[in-house]
Design an enzyme around this catalytic site. Sequence first.
Site, PDB file in Angstrom:
ATOM      1  N   HIS A  20       0.836  -1.209   0.000  1.00 29.39           N
ATOM      2  CA  HIS A  20       0.000   0.000   0.000  1.00 29.39           C
ATOM      3  C   HIS A  20       0.873   1.263   0.000  1.00 29.39           C
ATOM      4  O   HIS A  20       0.606   2.204  -0.728  1.00 29.39           O
ATOM      5  CB  HIS A  20      -0.884   0.037   1.262  1.00 29.39           C
ATOM      6  CG  HIS A  20      -1.953  -1.015   1.311  1.00 29.39           C
ATOM      7  ND1 HIS A  20      -2.073  -1.885   2.361  1.00 29.39           N
ATOM      8  CD2 HIS A  20      -2.961  -1.313   0.470  1.00 29.39           C
ATOM      9  CE1 HIS A  20      -3.117  -2.685   2.160  1.00 29.39           C
ATOM     10  NE2 HIS A  20      -3.673  -2.361   1.021  1.00 29.39           N
ATOM     11  N   LYS A  44     -15.100  -7.741   3.287  1.00 28.68           N
ATOM     12  CA  LYS A  44     -14.038  -8.716   3.571  1.00 28.68           C
ATOM     13  C   LYS A  44     -13.960  -9.081   5.047  1.00 28.68           C
ATOM     14  O   LYS A  44     -13.178  -9.931   5.430  1.00 28.68           O
ATOM     15  CB  LYS A  44     -12.680  -8.138   3.145  1.00 28.68           C
ATOM     16  CG  LYS A  44     -12.480  -8.073   1.643  1.00 28.68           C
ATOM     17  CD  LYS A  44     -11.048  -7.637   1.351  1.00 28.68           C
ATOM     18  CE  LYS A  44     -10.958  -6.872   0.042  1.00 28.68           C
ATOM     19  NZ  LYS A  44      -9.710  -6.102  -0.059  1.00 28.68           N
ATOM     20  N   ARG A  98      -1.823  -5.979  -8.582  1.00 24.50           N
ATOM     21  CA  ARG A  98      -0.840  -7.025  -8.314  1.00 24.50           C
ATOM     22  C   ARG A  98      -1.045  -8.118  -9.350  1.00 24.50           C
ATOM     23  O   ARG A  98      -2.150  -8.637  -9.468  1.00 24.50           O
ATOM     24  CB  ARG A  98      -1.073  -7.661  -6.939  1.00 24.50           C
ATOM     25  CG  ARG A  98      -0.640  -6.837  -5.792  1.00 24.50           C
ATOM     26  CD  ARG A  98      -1.253  -7.328  -4.531  1.00 24.50           C
ATOM     27  NE  ARG A  98      -2.693  -7.143  -4.566  1.00 24.50           N
ATOM     28  CZ  ARG A  98      -3.465  -7.133  -3.495  1.00 24.50           C
ATOM     29  NH1 ARG A  98      -2.961  -7.334  -2.318  1.00 24.50           N
ATOM     30  NH2 ARG A  98      -4.764  -6.946  -3.604  1.00 24.50           N
TER      31      ARG A  98
HETATM   32  P1  ADP Z   1      -5.964  -6.204   0.070  1.00 24.51           P
HETATM   33  O1  ADP Z   1      -6.456  -6.589  -1.297  1.00 24.51           O
HETATM   34  O2  ADP Z   1      -4.537  -6.546   0.315  1.00 24.51           O
HETATM   35  O3  ADP Z   1      -6.890  -6.584   1.195  1.00 24.51           O
HETATM   36  P2  ADP Z   1      -6.937  -3.465  -0.004  1.00 24.51           P
HETATM   37  O4  ADP Z   1      -8.352  -3.796  -0.231  1.00 24.51           O
HETATM   38  O5  ADP Z   1      -6.640  -2.649   1.182  1.00 24.51           O
HETATM   39  O6  ADP Z   1      -5.922  -4.645   0.074  1.00 24.51           O
HETATM   40  O7  ADP Z   1      -6.342  -2.786  -1.303  1.00 24.51           O
HETATM   41  C1  ADP Z   1      -6.488  -1.445  -1.653  1.00 24.51           C
HETATM   42  C2  ADP Z   1      -5.846  -1.238  -3.000  1.00 24.51           C
HETATM   43  O8  ADP Z   1      -4.439  -1.452  -2.883  1.00 24.51           O
HETATM   44  C3  ADP Z   1      -6.316  -2.190  -4.096  1.00 24.51           C
HETATM   45  O9  ADP Z   1      -6.341  -1.482  -5.303  1.00 24.51           O
HETATM   46  C4  ADP Z   1      -5.248  -3.250  -4.116  1.00 24.51           C
HETATM   47  O10 ADP Z   1      -5.159  -3.858  -5.378  1.00 24.51           O
HETATM   48  C5  ADP Z   1      -4.023  -2.409  -3.814  1.00 24.51           C
HETATM   49  N1  ADP Z   1      -2.922  -3.184  -3.248  1.00 24.51           N
HETATM   50  C6  ADP Z   1      -2.888  -3.823  -2.069  1.00 24.51           C
HETATM   51  N2  ADP Z   1      -1.692  -4.441  -1.886  1.00 24.51           N
HETATM   52  C7  ADP Z   1      -0.948  -4.153  -2.996  1.00 24.51           C
HETATM   53  C8  ADP Z   1       0.365  -4.501  -3.443  1.00 24.51           C
HETATM   54  N3  ADP Z   1       1.140  -5.292  -2.726  1.00 24.51           N
HETATM   55  N4  ADP Z   1       0.772  -4.044  -4.640  1.00 24.51           N
HETATM   56  C9  ADP Z   1      -0.034  -3.273  -5.401  1.00 24.51           C
HETATM   57  N5  ADP Z   1      -1.288  -2.908  -5.046  1.00 24.51           N
HETATM   58  C10 ADP Z   1      -1.742  -3.346  -3.874  1.00 24.51           C
END
Ligand code: ADP
Length: 168
Positions: A20, A44, A98
């Site tokens: 993040h 989630k 990702r």
């Molecule tokens: P997660 O999918 O890990 O529960 P979130 O819902 O908090 O995370 O994700 C918020 C945004 O950050 C989404 O667009 C998700 O694709 C992106 N994101 C989360 N982790 C990564 C990462 N390691 N690399 C790139 N983008 C990420």
Amino acid sequence: MKKGLCGIYPGTFDPITHGHVDIIRRSLKIVDHLIIGVASNDRKGPIFSSEERVALVKEEVQLADNLDASRIEVKDFGILLMHFAEQNNADILIRGLRAFTDFDYEFQMAGMNARLNTSIETVFLMASEQYQFISSRFVKEVCLLKGDISKFVSPHVQKELIQKMKTL
Ligand code: ADP
């Protein structure tokens, strides 16, 4: 008080990871002002409350190296993302990508959002290679099984997560 380009980076942040933070860092190269939107009523089923997740994100933003916290705001939201973006006069929506796993879901969501509001563009950013594979979900699983999560989250998030796991 709107000045320059404003972006919203929404997510669950349960908890915030190095992945993040990498996206936040990259976002600041594009927008002048970044609002990190912490989704409060998330499907989630987060383990941290929205207040806790907001506090962790705020702390992370303050502590991270070379991150201009004065250009970042952290807010929770429990409404439709596009309504939240409109309320905040955002110009763009930022999402992280990702590998292949995120693509299908993100593609659909961007398509739906584009129909809900035609003036806000979704921009996808990729984290650097070493952070690509990190997800909050796997960080929680590894932590629950007493694995080392120090490469994925900052020391203060690690501490809070270990504490939280003890209460579950
Ligand atoms: P997660 O999918 O890990 O529960 P979130 O819902 O908090 O995370 O994700 C918020 C945004 O950050 C989404 O667009 C998700 O694709 C992106 N994101 C989360 N982790 C990564 C990462 N390691 N690399 C790139 N983008 C990420």
